[in-house]
Scaffold this motif. Sequence first.
Motif, PDB file in Angstrom:
ATOM      1  N   ASP A   1       0.831  -1.220   0.000  1.00 38.00           N
ATOM      2  CA  ASP A   1       0.000   0.000   0.000  1.00 38.00           C
ATOM      3  C   ASP A   1       0.859   1.262   0.000  1.00 38.00           C
ATOM      4  OD1 ASP A   1      -2.247  -1.533   0.086  1.00 38.00           O
ATOM      5  OD2 ASP A   1      -2.444  -1.432   2.275  1.00 38.00           O
TER       6      ASP A   1
ATOM      7  N   GLU B   1       3.301   1.255  -4.799  1.00 40.20           N
ATOM      8  CA  GLU B   1       2.563   2.111  -5.716  1.00 40.20           C
ATOM      9  C   GLU B   1       3.086   3.538  -5.789  1.00 40.20           C
ATOM     10  OE1 GLU B   1       0.356   1.473  -7.977  1.00 40.20           O
ATOM     11  OE2 GLU B   1       0.417  -0.646  -7.474  1.00 40.20           O
ATOM     12  N   SER B   2       3.481   4.105  -4.663  1.00 44.96           N
ATOM     13  CA  SER B   2       3.902   5.503  -4.645  1.00 44.96           C
ATOM     14  C   SER B   2       5.418   5.660  -4.736  1.00 44.96           C
ATOM     15  CB  SER B   2       3.402   6.175  -3.355  1.00 44.96           C
ATOM     16  OG  SER B   2       2.017   6.004  -3.245  1.00 44.96           O
TER      17      SER B   2
END
Length: 154
Positions: free
Chosen positions: A53, A152-153
Amino acid sequence: MTFPGRSASPGAPGPRRSRRTVLRGAALASAGVAATCLTGCEHRYEAKPEAPDEPVELGPADEVPVGEARLYERARLLVSRPEEDTFLAWSAVCTHLGCLLSPPEGTVAECPCHNSRFDTVDGGRPLAGPAYEPLLPVPVRVNDEGVLVAGESS
Ligand code: FES
């Protein structure tokens, strides 16, 4: 309705019982698979492949030799390095039944549960079953300090 090996008795439900029997059989079959893995698959996570995440720092990029791949067990990620400046990351969760893959040999990762094998360079594709879906790709980059950052980031 009668079934082979069964005698019809008065008042015995026909199709309803058979559906229940089928469902019970399916549940027992699933439990059998789980029991098999619980006793024989210490790497079973019962997890689905997923990307982190949030960005995860894995460690120095140079820990992944060129032409090889490395398992990051805690993060449940694999990183391969087909070329000096190319890094590819994958979920290390097997796409068959969710076991954690073993540390790769070269760029091939094998699942200890049922021996599926995956190519960590060529799209994470399965080289041998029972898994038929490729590994889940995860974004990865090398930051200014030379540390691999996955997620993801990243
Ligand atoms: S969980 Fe079955 S091959 Fe990986």
